[in-house]
Design a protein around this motif. Sequence first.
Motif, PDB file in Angstrom:
ATOM      1  N   GLU A   1       0.825  -1.204   0.000  1.00 12.55           N
ATOM      2  CA  GLU A   1       0.000   0.000   0.000  1.00 12.55           C
ATOM      3  C   GLU A   1       0.866   1.263   0.000  1.00 12.55           C
ATOM      4  OE1 GLU A   1      -3.098   0.794  -0.231  1.00 12.55           O
ATOM      5  OE2 GLU A   1      -4.283  -1.002   0.123  1.00 12.55           O
TER       6      GLU A   1
ATOM      7  N   ALA B   1       1.000   4.178  -2.809  1.00 14.02           N
ATOM      8  CA  ALA B   1       0.826   5.596  -2.482  1.00 14.02           C
ATOM      9  C   ALA B   1       2.030   6.415  -2.927  1.00 14.02           C
ATOM     10  CB  ALA B   1       0.602   5.758  -0.980  1.00 14.02           C
TER      11      ALA B   1
ATOM     12  N   ALA C   1       1.945   6.949  -6.583  1.00 10.24           N
ATOM     13  CA  ALA C   1       0.887   7.901  -6.930  1.00 10.24           C
ATOM     14  C   ALA C   1       1.286   9.334  -6.589  1.00 10.24           C
ATOM     15  CB  ALA C   1      -0.406   7.522  -6.207  1.00 10.24           C
TER      16      ALA C   1
ATOM     17  N   GLU D   1      -5.117  -1.534  -8.603  1.00 13.61           N
ATOM     18  CA  GLU D   1      -4.916  -0.107  -8.828  1.00 13.61           C
ATOM     19  C   GLU D   1      -3.469   0.166  -9.212  1.00 13.61           C
ATOM     20  OE1 GLU D   1      -5.339   4.331  -6.790  1.00 13.61           O
ATOM     21  OE2 GLU D   1      -6.062   2.595  -5.666  1.00 13.61           O
TER      22      GLU D   1
ATOM     23  N   TYR E   1      -8.712  10.268  -8.892  1.00 13.64           N
ATOM     24  CA  TYR E   1      -7.514   9.553  -9.338  1.00 13.64           C
ATOM     25  C   TYR E   1      -6.300  10.469  -9.335  1.00 13.64           C
ATOM     26  CZ  TYR E   1      -4.212   7.126 -12.378  1.00 13.64           C
ATOM     27  OH  TYR E   1      -3.080   6.535 -12.880  1.00 13.64           O
TER      28      TYR E   1
ATOM     29  N   THR F   1      -3.648   8.299  -4.129  1.00  8.36           N
ATOM     30  CA  THR F   1      -4.479   7.294  -3.469  1.00  8.36           C
ATOM     31  C   THR F   1      -5.166   7.852  -2.225  1.00  8.36           C
ATOM     32  OG1 THR F   1      -2.623   6.451  -2.164  1.00  8.36           O
ATOM     33  CG2 THR F   1      -3.036   5.407  -4.297  1.00  8.36           C
TER      34      THR F   1
ATOM     35  N   ARG G   1      -8.263   6.354  -0.632  1.00  8.47           N
ATOM     36  CA  ARG G   1      -8.182   5.167   0.217  1.00  8.47           C
ATOM     37  C   ARG G   1      -8.074   5.506   1.706  1.00  8.47           C
ATOM     38  NH1 ARG G   1      -6.360   0.153  -1.829  1.00  8.47           N
ATOM     39  NH2 ARG G   1      -6.278   0.063  -4.094  1.00  8.47           N
TER      40      ARG G   1
END
Length: 255
Positions: free
Chosen positions: A62, A66, A69, A112, A233, A237, A240
């Motif tokens: 995760e 992140a 992103a 994702e 988007y 992220t 989330r």
Amino acid sequence: MIASGFPEFEYALVDALRDNLPEADDFLKAWYLTIIAHSLMFHPGAISCFEHAPRGIHRDAEMQLAFGAMHESEWWAVQSEGWTLEYVIKPRLETAERAYRAAIEAAPGLDEARLRLGRVLALQGRPEAALEVYREVKPRLDLDFTYLATLFEGDAHQQLGDLAAAATSYAAARALRPGALSGVIAAASLAHAAGRRTEALQAMSLLNDTRSLGSSAEPWVWRATGGDPWAWYRRGTAWRFPQYLARLRAAVPSR
């Protein structure tokens, strides 16, 4: 604005983590500080937190998602929106690509990361590779992410000069989410680039029927209440955050 029923930031959780975790376990503390900065869209601060965090955090799928992103979002902001953040960080698509691949290696089901990998490949001028990623991942995506994959397919086809395929993809995306602002703009931009000015103007006339929720809510609220998928988007992220918060609360039972 925080909509009713959605979580707010809990800065006090940092203190709770400090008081409830062993001194040697800095992982969740760094994880939460990074996510707080990211969810506030303060990506330079989030990137700094990540880069100075305990090495274990770099093995977390995760967090790699992140981190990738953050670089993708900041790169887009610098390139398309005129932000000048180089004095703080240098957002790099190559860094985003490595992070997404690391996330996929750590968690193969994190789709994702696969979608975002395709996007940064296209942004690096590799549309054929991007299309392969989109075709592979699309059958497993939900409606919003399928919309994004279809929209991004249109962009990849446009890069390749296949304007007919691009138009087909944009039309398919608009069929999935008729009220999404980004699909209308993509179709209008393509028509304009192809010299079909009347068609472009007709597409732009549909903007009054679209919605982005871009300035009235947090990204996780946009995602849950039907905002344009591109709107959340491009904030990385941050959508989330409720999942991140639940994970951290579980580490501090007293809260």
